[in-house]
Motif scaffolding. Structure first.
Motif, PDB file in Angstrom:
ATOM      1  N   ALA A 799       0.835  -1.203   0.000  1.00 55.43           N
ATOM      2  CA  ALA A 799       0.000   0.000   0.000  1.00 55.43           C
ATOM      3  C   ALA A 799       0.867   1.249   0.000  1.00 55.43           C
ATOM      4  N   LEU A 800       1.959   1.205   0.781  1.00 54.45           N
ATOM      5  CA  LEU A 800       2.864   2.345   0.837  1.00 54.45           C
ATOM      6  C   LEU A 800       3.486   2.596  -0.534  1.00 54.45           C
ATOM      7  N   GLU A 801       3.948   1.512  -1.158  1.00 56.73           N
ATOM      8  CA  GLU A 801       4.606   1.630  -2.456  1.00 56.73           C
ATOM      9  C   GLU A 801       3.628   2.177  -3.499  1.00 56.73           C
ATOM     10  N   GLU A 802       2.421   1.682  -3.427  1.00 57.48           N
ATOM     11  CA  GLU A 802       1.399   2.109  -4.389  1.00 57.48           C
ATOM     12  C   GLU A 802       1.088   3.602  -4.208  1.00 57.48           C
ATOM     13  N   ALA A 803       0.948   4.018  -2.942  1.00 58.86           N
ATOM     14  CA  ALA A 803       0.649   5.422  -2.662  1.00 58.86           C
ATOM     15  C   ALA A 803       1.793   6.311  -3.128  1.00 58.86           C
ATOM     16  N   ALA A 804       3.017   5.822  -2.949  1.00 59.74           N
ATOM     17  CA  ALA A 804       4.186   6.609  -3.352  1.00 59.74           C
ATOM     18  C   ALA A 804       4.198   6.800  -4.860  1.00 59.74           C
ATOM     19  N   LYS A 805       3.969   5.713  -5.562  1.00 58.97           N
ATOM     20  CA  LYS A 805       4.020   5.772  -7.030  1.00 58.97           C
ATOM     21  C   LYS A 805       2.914   6.638  -7.599  1.00 58.97           C
ATOM     22  N   VAL A 825      10.158   1.557   4.308  1.00 60.10           N
ATOM     23  CA  VAL A 825      10.290   1.418   5.762  1.00 60.10           C
ATOM     24  C   VAL A 825       8.923   1.738   6.351  1.00 60.10           C
ATOM     25  N   PRO A 826       8.184   0.692   6.798  1.00 63.35           N
ATOM     26  CA  PRO A 826       6.807   0.901   7.251  1.00 63.35           C
ATOM     27  C   PRO A 826       6.733   1.976   8.336  1.00 63.35           C
ATOM     28  N   GLY A 827       5.757   2.849   8.170  1.00 63.98           N
ATOM     29  CA  GLY A 827       5.552   3.896   9.161  1.00 63.98           C
ATOM     30  C   GLY A 827       6.482   5.074   8.992  1.00 63.98           C
ATOM     31  N   LYS A 828       7.476   4.961   8.090  1.00 71.56           N
ATOM     32  CA  LYS A 828       8.469   6.028   7.972  1.00 71.56           C
ATOM     33  C   LYS A 828       8.541   6.615   6.569  1.00 71.56           C
ATOM     34  N   LEU A 829       9.000   5.790   5.599  1.00 74.95           N
ATOM     35  CA  LEU A 829       9.252   6.370   4.286  1.00 74.95           C
ATOM     36  C   LEU A 829       9.250   5.333   3.165  1.00 74.95           C
ATOM     37  N   VAL A 830       9.146   5.855   1.962  1.00 75.36           N
ATOM     38  CA  VAL A 830       9.315   5.048   0.763  1.00 75.36           C
ATOM     39  C   VAL A 830      10.394   5.734  -0.064  1.00 75.36           C
TER      40      VAL A 830
END
Length: 835
Positions: A799-805, A825-830
């Motif tokens: 989900a993090l990666e998808e949101a970043a992209k 890094v969950p909770g921190k950054l992509v």
RNA sequence: GCGAAAGUGGCGGAACUGGUAGACGCACUGGACUUAGAAUCCAGCGCCAUUGUGCGUGGGGGUUCAAAUCCCCCCUUUCGCACCA
């Protein structure tokens, strides 16, 4: 609306704490103990800002630990013997005791105005016989055990203080107290054998690593100054003074074949016998006198030209029997090693220069390559490791190995052995002054030096004397004190009139606090083993060597005498050396007139503001500048809390800190505030009690107060919102109370709370409350921040990666590039790696 | 010379285990309130640049997806010891 009036409320709470003995403690407790101690003050008359800072640090620790469930010992006392009392007494025509006690009274009341949470029931003053009688007992036991001895030797003499000084009390050749140039004077004095503990004092520094500042450990290490080497005996060609030989200490026994001369200190006891009858005896004597007449500064200055003179006498080389000339040198220190050194010009820079100056031969005995070099072209000595040459049977050995073999060979011949030398000297504790603890010893014509009987203690310092205007001690002229009977034979005897160095008193006061009122014994063993060691010691770095070394030594010595538990090796577990309070970048000093008077500041702003500023201005170990705008800022913050409280009085419920529940926090604002509340409980608690980072603890509370202002502007008046806000207010008061205890107590009681705040437990933070609904995720492309996105807490990597992209800024920066890797890094950054 | 610590905005300082540099405060700027000021509240505040794929934690290299943080070299400041053989 009630105005914040610090003068009124501070007095009120100080009285309540005092009346209820709120900070008294006992060792009979199931709680874990915590002993926090500030270096006790010399009662000079007034607290200065440095004192205030020191005691504020200790007080916050004590109060925070107490709230966090520890049984806290936080005592105070007075380092009350010492020279300034005598000088002041002479100047003001009073008695040192009167001056001292009135200063103590004044400083005690100044301390009380600052609201320090001391256990006043344990207060002590070292000038009272109830205190120093035990020190006299230690003296007798030390004497019995051989840890104390009398010796005649050249001593550091301060002409203006009329007394000797220990080595540690001489700074740059000057008296540590009055800065006069120290002279050398031959005197018979009492010495404490601190050198017997040199090895342990050095070794146990390891126990302190990580808990004491590195530089203090380094300084002690330096001061003790251990060097490993060998003592080598050179037979005299002609015996002198009943001696057949002269010994030297060297760290380089491997270079013994390179010895070309021996250099002795002019003060070496054999020198006079050696030069007697030499053709140029008068010239040599002149040289000796010129060196001896130099003061310490001159003698030890870097620019002092190295000078020497040949005596005309010889020693014989321990291996080859070759004749080695004996020289005297102005750079050889009589009190280090044996007072004589072997001269190896090829491998010691000093000896090299000496040989060049006086045209002495230079022989290479260590070589990097193993081959001999042309030493006449050398510009300096060769001090690196190498292969031994010109060294008879030892040729070809690496020099480190050679060291061991040569020492072994010397030992076999009876001409040497491996030894260890220390720079540390025994501690001269005799002082030729009046205002100190009497030394419990008499001089009997028949029996000689006799220690007092223990049942005759204390030997009381007579108070009915008049101090002399020149500063000399009145004790030798006080017949009632001097004239006494010998404890051994009952005959006439004279009492010792020197007193003890005041650093003796400060070497054990921290243990006396554990049973300060016991008049039957020095220490109550149960109390002592319960409280010691001191968990956190706080004081100025100026005692890095002096007091802290003496106290460490005393602890080991009293342990070995059975006064302390066997396992008490070190007195101070953790040490914090606090920085100075400066004004306009320089140290406050009376003579320069740049002083900020703590009492004036308390009058103007109140004690809580002074405390807050001292702790907020900088981390405790760093120096900081006192500024008007800084203390104004501190005052503003307290007023801001007061106003927030008064403006919300109708909303407040007397609930405990950290008591609001998830159910109370119905909207996002309330949830955020509650989250911040628990984060503050955690951060302030850790920073205050464990990390000693009071500035960041305060910053966290400030952030929380700012958040409360924002919340209050939007909050509803329903029960839940009120509980959230009230709990937050209770948390602010509780977490800030170690720093600004008076105001927090006052608001706490105005809130309708029943018990005193200082008796409250620190609130527990709830891990669940720390979790926010959403988290801000940093979005990076090739390690550079290109945006942020808020996502629900617990979103998975995909989900993090998808949101970043999907983020427009990320898309812009990755456009046309190939995505090589994505780090999440969950909770921190992509971080998207693209090329 | 030996040893230790520290170099981050205009200033004091944050960033605890490498993960959004500049938290919090001071100073400053603007706004609200006010006859005005003080106080207070709200907002802004690293640098550069006519607005960026820019620079930035004493300087230079390196390791890493990522460095104030780890490694190497250097510089500066503060403190302690110093002819210790």
């Amino acid at each position: 609306m009630k105005r914040y009036n610090p003068q009124e409320i501070e007095l009120k709470w100080q009285k309540r704490w005092e009346e209820s003995h709120a900070f008294a403690c006992t060792h009979e407790s199931d709680k874990p103990k915590y002993y926090v101690l500030e270096m006790f003050p010399y009662p000079s008359g007034n607290l200065h800002m440095g004192h205030v800072r020191n005691y504020c640090i200790g007080d916050v620790l004590a109060r925070a630990r107490r709230m966090q469930g520890y049984n806290v010992l936080h005592p105070i006392g007075w380092d009350a013997f010492g020279l300034p009392a005598e000088n002041a007494a002479i100047q003001h025509n009073t008695h040192p005791a009167a001056w001292t006690y009135s200063n103590i009274a004044n400083m005690r009341s100044q301390m009380k105005r600052l609201g320090y949470s001391y256990d006043w029931d344990r207060e002590l003053a070292t000038c009272r016989q109830e205190y120093y009688r035990w020190e006299q007992l230690f003296f007798l036991r030390f004497l019995e055990k051989g840890l104390l001895y009398r010796k005649e030797a050249p001593q550091n003499w301060c002409p203006s203080c009329h007394t000797v000084l220990a080595n540690e009390q001489v700074e740059d050749g000057c008296c540590w107290r009055c800065k006069s140039v120290v002279e050398q004077k031959d005197l018979t004095q009492w010495f404490l054998r601190i050198t017997a503990y040199a090895d342990e004092l050095l070794k146990d520094l390891d126990l302190l690593k990580g808990n004491w500042p590195d530089r203090v450990i380094a300084m002690q290490n330096n001061w003790i100054g251990r060097s490993e080497g060998a003592e080598i005996t050179f037979p005299l060609e002609k015996p002198a003074g009943g001696q057949e030989s002269i010994s030297v200490f060297t760290t380089r026994p491997d270079t013994v074949f390179g010895v070309e001369f021996m250099t002795m200190a002019p003060e070496h006891p054999l020198v006079q016998d050696i030069i007697r009858g030499m053709p140029n005896e008068a010239e040599i004597q002149d040289f000796i006198n010129s060196v001896r007449n130099m003061d310490r500064i001159e003698r030890q200055s870097e620019s002092l030209e190295k000078k020497g003179i040949a005596t005309g006498a010889f020693v014989l080389h321990p291996f080859t029997g070759r004749k080695i000339p004996i020289w005297l040198g102005n750079f050889v220190i009589a009190s280090y090693g044996t007072g004589a050194v072997m001269g190896v010009p090829s491998h010691d820079q000093r000896d090299f220069e000496f040989a060049r100056k006086y045209n002495l031969p230079i022989t290479q005995v260590i070589s990097k390559s193993g081959a001999l070099e042309d030493v006449s072209t050398w510009e300096c000595a060769m001090t690196e490791p190498g292969i031994m040459v010109n060294s008879g049977e030892f040729d070809g050995l690496p020099n480190e190995e050679g060291k061991k073999k040569i020492v072994a060979a010397l030992q076999e011949k009876g001409l040497g052995r491996g030894t260890t030398q220390f720079r540390l000297r025994d501690w001269n504790i005799s002082r030729q002054r009046y205002w100190g603890a009497p030394i419990p010893v008499v001089y009997c014509e028949k029996c000689g030096i006799v220690g007092e009987k223990e049942e005759n203690l204390p030997i009381i310092l007579p108070l009915d004397v008049k101090t002399f205007p020149d500063g000399k001690s009145p004790l030798p002229a006080t017949a009632s004190f001097v004239e006494c009977t010998c404890p051994k034979c009952g005959g006439k005897a004279r009492r010792e009139t020197d007193t003890m160095d005041t650093f003796v008193e400060s070497s054990w006061y921290f243990t006396r606090y554990t049973s300060a009122r016991d008049d039957q014994q020095a220490f109550n063993k149960d109390a002592l083993s319960y409280w010691m060691p001191v968990d956190q010691y706080i004081g100025g770095v100026e005692h890095a060597i002096l007091h802290l070394l003496y106290a460490r030594f005393f602890t080991k010595a009293l342990r070995d005498l059975g006064f302390y538990p066997d396992n008490l090796d070190e007195p101070f577990k953790r040490l914090l050396t606090q920085g100075m309070v400066l004004l306009d970048g320089s140290k406050m000093s009376k003579s320069k007139g740049n002083i900020v008077n703590p009492e004036e500041m308390i009058d103007k702003y109140g004690a809580d503001t002074v405390r807050l500023f001292c702790l907020f201005a900088a981390p405790p170990e760093r120096d900081f500048d006192w500024t008007e705008s800084g203390i104004e800022g501190a005052s503003r913050f307290l007023q801001r809390i007061w106003r927030l409280f008064e403006d919300s009085h109708d909303l407040l419920l007397p609930v405990p800190a950290g008591s609001s529940t998830a159910a109370d926090a119905v909207d996002a604002e309330a949830r955020d505030l509650r989250c911040k509340e628990h984060a503050t409980i955690k951060k302030a608690g850790e920073d205050m009690a464990s990390r000693c980072q009071f500035n960041t603890a305060i910053a966290a509370i400030m952030e929380f107060v700012n958040a409360m202002y924002l919340y209050r502007a939007k909050m509803g008046t329903d029960e839940g919102s009120r509980r959230v806000f009230s709990s937050a207010m209770a948390t602010v008061l509780t977490t800030l109370s170690p720093i600004a205890p008076h105001m927090c107590e006052e608001l706490w009681s105005l809130m309708g709370q029943e018990d005193m705040l200082s008796a409250q437990a620190w609130p527990k933070y709830d891990e669940a409350a720390l979790v926010r609904d959403t988290q801000t995720i940093a979005l990076q492309v090739n390690g550079k921040l290109r945006g942020t996105v808020d996502l629900p807490t617990g979103a998975d990597k995909a989900a993090l990666e998808e949101a970043a992209k999907a983020h427009p800024s990320v898309q812009k920066f990755t456009a046309g590039l190939e995505i090589k890797r994505v780090i999440v890094v969950p909770g921190k950054l992509v971080n998207i790696v693209a090329k």
